[in-house]
Scaffold this motif. Structure first.
Motif, PDB file in Angstrom:
ATOM      1  N   MET A 186       0.820  -1.217   0.000  1.00 57.16           N
ATOM      2  CA  MET A 186       0.000   0.000   0.000  1.00 57.16           C
ATOM      3  C   MET A 186       0.853   1.267   0.000  1.00 57.16           C
ATOM      4  SD  MET A 186      -1.319  -0.377   3.935  1.00 57.16           S
ATOM      5  CE  MET A 186      -2.473   1.000   3.810  1.00 57.16           C
ATOM      6  N   PRO A 187       0.278   2.357  -0.517  1.00 58.61           N
ATOM      7  CA  PRO A 187       1.001   3.635  -0.436  1.00 58.61           C
ATOM      8  C   PRO A 187       0.987   4.179   0.985  1.00 58.61           C
ATOM      9  CG  PRO A 187      -1.131   3.950  -1.518  1.00 58.61           C
ATOM     10  CD  PRO A 187      -1.013   2.494  -1.200  1.00 58.61           C
ATOM     11  N   GLY A 217       4.716  -0.983   2.956  1.00 57.79           N
ATOM     12  CA  GLY A 217       4.299   0.387   2.650  1.00 57.79           C
ATOM     13  C   GLY A 217       5.272   1.055   1.696  1.00 57.79           C
ATOM     14  N   PHE A 218       4.750   1.938   0.847  1.00 60.32           N
ATOM     15  CA  PHE A 218       5.613   2.612  -0.131  1.00 60.32           C
ATOM     16  C   PHE A 218       5.366   4.106  -0.191  1.00 60.32           C
ATOM     17  CE2 PHE A 218       5.730  -1.752  -0.881  1.00 60.32           C
ATOM     18  CZ  PHE A 218       7.077  -1.977  -1.119  1.00 60.32           C
ATOM     19  N   ALA A 293       1.580   3.212  -6.186  1.00 55.62           N
ATOM     20  CA  ALA A 293       2.790   2.943  -5.398  1.00 55.62           C
ATOM     21  C   ALA A 293       2.738   1.511  -4.858  1.00 55.62           C
ATOM     22  CB  ALA A 293       2.916   3.943  -4.252  1.00 55.62           C
ATOM     23  N   SER A 294       1.539   0.988  -4.649  1.00 57.74           N
ATOM     24  CA  SER A 294       1.437  -0.390  -4.137  1.00 57.74           C
ATOM     25  C   SER A 294       1.959  -1.395  -5.163  1.00 57.74           C
ATOM     26  CB  SER A 294       0.003  -0.711  -3.711  1.00 57.74           C
ATOM     27  OG  SER A 294      -0.885  -0.494  -4.784  1.00 57.74           O
ATOM     28  N   LEU A 295       1.522  -1.285  -6.410  1.00 58.62           N
ATOM     29  CA  LEU A 295       2.019  -2.215  -7.434  1.00 58.62           C
ATOM     30  C   LEU A 295       3.498  -1.943  -7.736  1.00 58.62           C
ATOM     31  CD1 LEU A 295       1.720  -4.442  -9.544  1.00 58.62           C
ATOM     32  CD2 LEU A 295       0.842  -2.715 -11.148  1.00 58.62           C
ATOM     33  N   CYS A 317      -2.893  -5.665  -3.153  1.00 59.87           N
ATOM     34  CA  CYS A 317      -2.438  -4.283  -3.377  1.00 59.87           C
ATOM     35  C   CYS A 317      -3.630  -3.363  -3.140  1.00 59.87           C
ATOM     36  CB  CYS A 317      -1.956  -4.091  -4.812  1.00 59.87           C
ATOM     37  SG  CYS A 317      -0.456  -4.988  -5.200  1.00 59.87           S
ATOM     38  N   ILE A 318      -3.450  -2.378  -2.287  1.00 64.97           N
ATOM     39  CA  ILE A 318      -4.540  -1.443  -2.009  1.00 64.97           C
ATOM     40  C   ILE A 318      -4.486  -0.303  -3.025  1.00 64.97           C
ATOM     41  CG2 ILE A 318      -5.654  -0.006  -0.249  1.00 64.97           C
ATOM     42  CD1 ILE A 318      -5.318  -2.979   0.586  1.00 64.97           C
TER      43      ILE A 318
END
Ligand code: AN7
Length: 354
Positions: A186-187, A217-218, A293-295, A317-318
């Motif tokens: 997730m972002p 997290g990203f 950002a999740s992918l 992935c959210i």
């Protein structure tokens, strides 16, 4: 009833509400968990990839889960106004739920730095929109000060009711999978959402004994305070939703990372935009850039071998917000339409039919 349920009705027993809470809802939640088979094939992985499409909430982002609880609790206290600082989605959500509750809303946004769709939402819902010549972190500082001085209810994710509402997404994912996922990507911006998901998964773990997912997290590389372990004074990224240099829930995000044995890393704008187009072109899912950002994070972990491509399990992935929030970015990023004269032959040729 047949009208669909919002998250307060669906999860009444796990939320800080009671019979006297006036429920302010737009029927948020129950968003789809999409099996991303095309992506899975493209990545060549053995695990299942799911997309939790939070862009399908009423105002187009995950914020609605938190906002229904925050605004309902504000109504219970007979608050007359809610206030938030925002990179856009919180302001869209707060202004819509305040409108539904018949409350005033004040949104404080960084001037020139929020996507047009989000600004249009705050304006049409009748919020008092104040654009400040600073970034999100500056706006949040001002809002915190205003809340100390004036009778207004803060609905940023510092409000624990927001976290409570947002944790319901962990329950939905677990209900649909019949289990918790192995990894969640997730972002991370202000870090409220990773805090909320982690709280949800921990509750599920305590109640049902299901294992805890690794929280991944990203942040965008130009706005990666948690990764760099320092406040970023001038955060920069195309993913304006997560252009945040001093996250309010920093400590909680670090706990979620460490307790889950997950990770928080950064991804470049280029990789974010690539993943964003891939989601749209391969899976038919239009999310906003920050969501991708999740992918991008999942792909980074495959490259770094932080995740084994052959493991048999599930990865979620959210996708936090809808792509239509930021149509300018799409038009800027992909090929423009071909323009031709009105002629069957010319159109056939331009369309690649002949
Ligand atoms: C699409 O609206 O901070 O880590 O003010 O809009 O919980 O902050 C938005 C954040 C991810 C990051 N994806 O979530 C705001 C705001 C989208 C977002 C995030 C945001 P948090």
């Amino acid at each position: 009833m047949g009208y669909g349920k919002g998250i307060i009705e669906k999860y009444f027993n796990i939320l800080p509400v009671n019979e006297n809470t006036p429920v302010v809802t737009l029927n948020e939640g129950s968003t789809p968990l999409i099996k991303a088979e095309n992506l899975r094939d493209k990545l060549g992985v053995g695990f299942e990839v799911f997309l939790k499409y939070e862009g399908l909430n009423p105002t187009g982002s995950f914020k609605d889960r938190g906002m229904t609880v925050a605004v309902s609790k504000a109504a219970e206290k007979k608050a007359r106004a809610v206030i938030c600082a925002s990179t856009g989605n919180t302001s869209a959500s707060a202004s819509a739920y305040a409108a539904k509750a018949g409350m005033k809303s004040i949104v404080v946004i960084p001037k020139g730095a929020i996507a047009l769709g989000k600004l249009s939402q705050a304006l049409i819902h009748g919020a008092k929109v104040v654009a400040v010549k600073t970034n999100f972190d500056g706006c949040l500082k001002v809002v915190r000060e205003l809340c100390e001085k004036y009778e207004v209810e803060m609905v940023n994710s510092l409000n624990p009711n927001r976290i409570e509402g947002q944790k319901t997404a962990s329950y939905e994912i677990t209900e649909i999978l019949g289990d918790t996922p192995d990894y969640q990507f997730m972002p991370v911006g202000n870090a409220g959402n990773i805090t909320a998901y982690w709280k949800g998964y921990k509750e599920i773990n305590e109640k049902r004994g299901l294992s805890l997912p690794k929280m991944m997290g990203f942040q965008a590389s130009g706005a990666a305070p948690i990764v760099e372990d320092r406040i970023v004074n001038k955060p920069e990224t195309v993913a304006t939703a997560i252009r945040i240099g001093n996250p309010a829930s920093w400590r909680q995000a670090v706990s979620a990372r460490d307790e889950s044995k997950g990770g928080i890393d950064s991804v470049s704008d280029e990789k974010i935009l690539q993943a964003w187009q891939e989601l749209a072109a391969c899976e038919g899912v239009f999310a906003e850039p920050a969501s991708a950002a999740s992918l991008a994070g999942l792909k980074l972990c495959l490259e770094n071998k932080k995740i084994d491509k052959d493991f048999r399990g599930s990865v979620v992935c959210i996708l936090t917000g809808h792509g239509l929030k930021d149509p300018d970015r799409a038009v800027k990023s992909v090929k423009k339409p071909v323009v031709v004269k009105e002629s069957t032959e010319k159109v056939a040729s331009a369309a690649g039919l002949i």
